[in-house]
Design a protein around this motif. Structure first.
Motif, PDB file in Angstrom:
ATOM      1  N   SER A  96       0.825  -1.209   0.000  1.00  0.00           N
ATOM      2  CA  SER A  96       0.000   0.000   0.000  1.00  0.00           C
ATOM      3  C   SER A  96       0.860   1.261   0.000  1.00  0.00           C
ATOM      4  CB  SER A  96      -0.950   0.000   1.209  1.00  0.00           C
ATOM      5  OG  SER A  96      -0.267   0.298   2.412  1.00  0.00           O
ATOM      6  N   ILE A  97       1.996   1.197   0.687  1.00  0.00           N
ATOM      7  CA  ILE A  97       2.901   2.354   0.714  1.00  0.00           C
ATOM      8  C   ILE A  97       3.561   2.533  -0.649  1.00  0.00           C
ATOM      9  CG2 ILE A  97       4.965   3.351   1.755  1.00  0.00           C
ATOM     10  CD1 ILE A  97       2.524   3.303   3.603  1.00  0.00           C
ATOM     11  N   THR A 100       0.985   3.891  -2.967  1.00  0.00           N
ATOM     12  CA  THR A 100       0.612   5.279  -2.687  1.00  0.00           C
ATOM     13  C   THR A 100       1.444   6.251  -3.498  1.00  0.00           C
ATOM     14  OG1 THR A 100      -0.164   4.834  -0.437  1.00  0.00           O
ATOM     15  CG2 THR A 100       0.564   7.071  -0.902  1.00  0.00           C
ATOM     16  N   TYR A 101       2.763   6.060  -3.465  1.00  0.00           N
ATOM     17  CA  TYR A 101       3.646   6.992  -4.162  1.00  0.00           C
ATOM     18  C   TYR A 101       3.496   6.872  -5.674  1.00  0.00           C
ATOM     19  CZ  TYR A 101       5.752   8.086   0.296  1.00  0.00           C
ATOM     20  OH  TYR A 101       5.948   8.513   1.584  1.00  0.00           O
ATOM     21  N   ASN A 104       0.285   8.726  -6.481  1.00  0.00           N
ATOM     22  CA  ASN A 104       0.509  10.169  -6.348  1.00  0.00           C
ATOM     23  C   ASN A 104       1.266  10.746  -7.535  1.00  0.00           C
ATOM     24  OD1 ASN A 104      -0.819  10.686  -3.951  1.00  0.00           O
ATOM     25  ND2 ASN A 104       0.973  10.346  -2.670  1.00  0.00           N
ATOM     26  N   GLY A 111      -3.140   9.210  -3.732  1.00  0.00           N
ATOM     27  CA  GLY A 111      -2.504   7.988  -3.240  1.00  0.00           C
ATOM     28  C   GLY A 111      -2.877   7.661  -1.804  1.00  0.00           C
ATOM     29  N   GLU A 112      -2.956   8.699  -0.949  1.00  0.00           N
ATOM     30  CA  GLU A 112      -3.308   8.468   0.457  1.00  0.00           C
ATOM     31  C   GLU A 112      -4.735   7.930   0.581  1.00  0.00           C
ATOM     32  OE1 GLU A 112      -1.474  11.017  -0.540  1.00  0.00           O
ATOM     33  OE2 GLU A 112       0.335  10.513   0.613  1.00  0.00           O
ATOM     34  N   TRP A 114      -6.307   6.322  -1.775  1.00  0.00           N
ATOM     35  CA  TRP A 114      -6.301   4.980  -2.367  1.00  0.00           C
ATOM     36  C   TRP A 114      -5.812   3.932  -1.370  1.00  0.00           C
ATOM     37  CZ3 TRP A 114      -1.975   1.883  -2.793  1.00  0.00           C
ATOM     38  CH2 TRP A 114      -2.192   0.661  -3.441  1.00  0.00           C
ATOM     39  N   ARG A 115      -4.726   4.224  -0.660  1.00  0.00           N
ATOM     40  CA  ARG A 115      -4.191   3.198   0.267  1.00  0.00           C
ATOM     41  C   ARG A 115      -5.163   2.918   1.408  1.00  0.00           C
ATOM     42  NH1 ARG A 115      -0.309   5.303   5.076  1.00  0.00           N
ATOM     43  NH2 ARG A 115      -0.013   7.471   4.452  1.00  0.00           N
ATOM     44  N   CYS A 116      -5.884   3.973   1.856  1.00  0.00           N
ATOM     45  CA  CYS A 116      -6.886   3.766   2.904  1.00  0.00           C
ATOM     46  C   CYS A 116      -8.010   2.866   2.387  1.00  0.00           C
ATOM     47  CB  CYS A 116      -7.456   5.095   3.369  1.00  0.00           C
ATOM     48  SG  CYS A 116      -6.267   6.126   4.258  1.00  0.00           S
ATOM     49  N   MET A 134      -4.508   7.560   8.727  1.00  0.00           N
ATOM     50  CA  MET A 134      -3.635   8.138   7.715  1.00  0.00           C
ATOM     51  C   MET A 134      -3.455   9.640   7.953  1.00  0.00           C
ATOM     52  SD  MET A 134      -3.653  10.127   4.782  1.00  0.00           S
ATOM     53  CE  MET A 134      -5.376  10.090   4.267  1.00  0.00           C
TER      54      MET A 134
END
Length: 362
Positions: A96-97, A100-101, A104, A111-112, A114-116, A134
């Motif tokens: 997920s990390i 995220t990038y 983004n 991205g933030e 999306w990961r949530c 987050m």
């Protein structure tokens, strides 16, 4: 039928305009800054710098340290999620990390979200609670940047003073913005209005839905206050930002004209570039370059002149930023492939996701 089609068309137009505002404007800002930066750079001199003044082997440890920063971020987020009884596997968090990038890079700040959504959907958890964790995660980063900025400006007063003596109009602009009472009053009124909206008693379904989402966000955010391992959280925060700084320091060793910079000089460039990343462009496109070139100019690597940016500093910003984006894309490809495999394992029953305990792989 005609009215339905008309309404549908209006909705599509609204969505299109919304997407253009959210994702088009950051791209335009980034491209505009890049054009502003490199239109007056001697490209031939910049290319010569990339050919003769760079030891590319230094980018191997840069890549290793960059990946470690993602590992530490995943470990830190796991502590926060555990406080709200969300316990994904470490591999899912790391994916997920990475993802995220990568997201983004295409859609700034999405991205933030999306990961949530990915973690909440995988663990069958509340999206707003996960998002609250987050928010706490990002707020910690903001506080860290502010603390680093304060300390760095104190330590490097001489370099900044010299710059503002050279460009007094920039100092006057900063002071004018900081002392504008309208900005502070507007911010205060916005905070009061949001607070009133969240505590007011109402039967309006839309407002009640917002209030419920706000409570879930707060629960996820407040999880940081009662989570286990607060000292681990602090240590991981230091490790994350230590890795970010070390990446830039190692990258400086790759260039003949920055390898002699002091730790304080690199710290100044690091803080300025971190502030630049706060501007919503794709992966810091343009904003990171401007901040980095400005920081290098404070320590004798070229002159910060919009009409003629130094080709060496421009080459440094272009290569270091470009390398990070290539690494992000590679890690993103790995993450999305790994998530596809993980999804297939869950669907086939080979991985059992337990929402109350650590999951089991069969």
């Amino acid at each position: 039928m005609g009215a339905f089609l008309l309404n549908n068309k209006r909705e599509n137009v609204k969505k299109t305009v919304s997407y253009l505002i959210k994702y088009g404007i950051p791209l335009v800002i980034g491209v505009g800054l890049m054009y502003f930066l490199y239109k007056n750079v001697d490209i031939n001199s910049m290319m010569d710098t990339l050919k003769t003044d760079v030891n590319y082997w230094w980018f191997l440890p840069v890549a290793v340290v960059s990946i470690l920063s993602h590992v530490f971020r995943a470990l830190r987020w796991r502590l926060q999620l555990k406080a709200i009884d969300v316990k994904p596997s470490f591999s899912a968090l790391l994916n997920s990390i990475f993802g995220t990038y990568a997201v983004n890079l295409v859609f700034p700040r999405l991205g933030e979200v999306w990961r949530c959504g990915y973690i909440a959907n995988r663990q069958k958890a509340s999206v707003t609670q996960v998002m609250g964790s987050m928010v706490a995660d990002r707020l910690t980063d903001t506080v860290t940047v502010l603390a680093l900025t304060f300390v760095t400006f104190l330590l490097a007063q001489g370099a900044f003073g010299k710059f503002f003596d050279t460009y007094p109009q920039m100092k006057e602009s900063f002071m004018a913005v900081a002392s504008d009472a309208r900005i502070w009053m507007g911010a205060a009124l916005a905070i009061i209005a949001i607070g009133w909206l969240l505590v007011m008693k109402t039967e309006n379904k839309f407002i009640k839905k917002i209030q419920l989402m706000a409570r879930n966000l707060w629960e996820g955010f407040a999880g940081i206050a009662h989570m286990e391992g607060k000292w681990w959280f602090l240590l991981l925060t230091l490790l994350i930002w230590g890795c970010y700084f070390l990446q830039l320091y190692l990258a400086c060793q790759a260039f003949s004209f920055t390898s002699g910079l002091s730790v304080l000089a690199v710290l100044v460039v690091f803080v300025l570039s971190s502030i630049g990343m706060g501007i919503p462009t794709n992966g810091g496109l343009g904003a990171w370059h401007v901040a980095t070139i400005f920081g290098l100019s404070l320590y004798g690597v070229g002159v910060f002149s919009p009409s003629n940016f130094d080709p060496r500093a421009s080459a440094f910003a272009m290569l270091v930023w470009g390398f990070q984006q290539v690494l992000i894309i590679a890690l993103g490809i790995y993450a999305f492939a790994s998530m596809a495999i993980d999804r297939n394992r869950i669907e086939s029953g080979k991985t059992i996701v337990d929402t109350t305990n650590d999951e089991i792989k069969l």
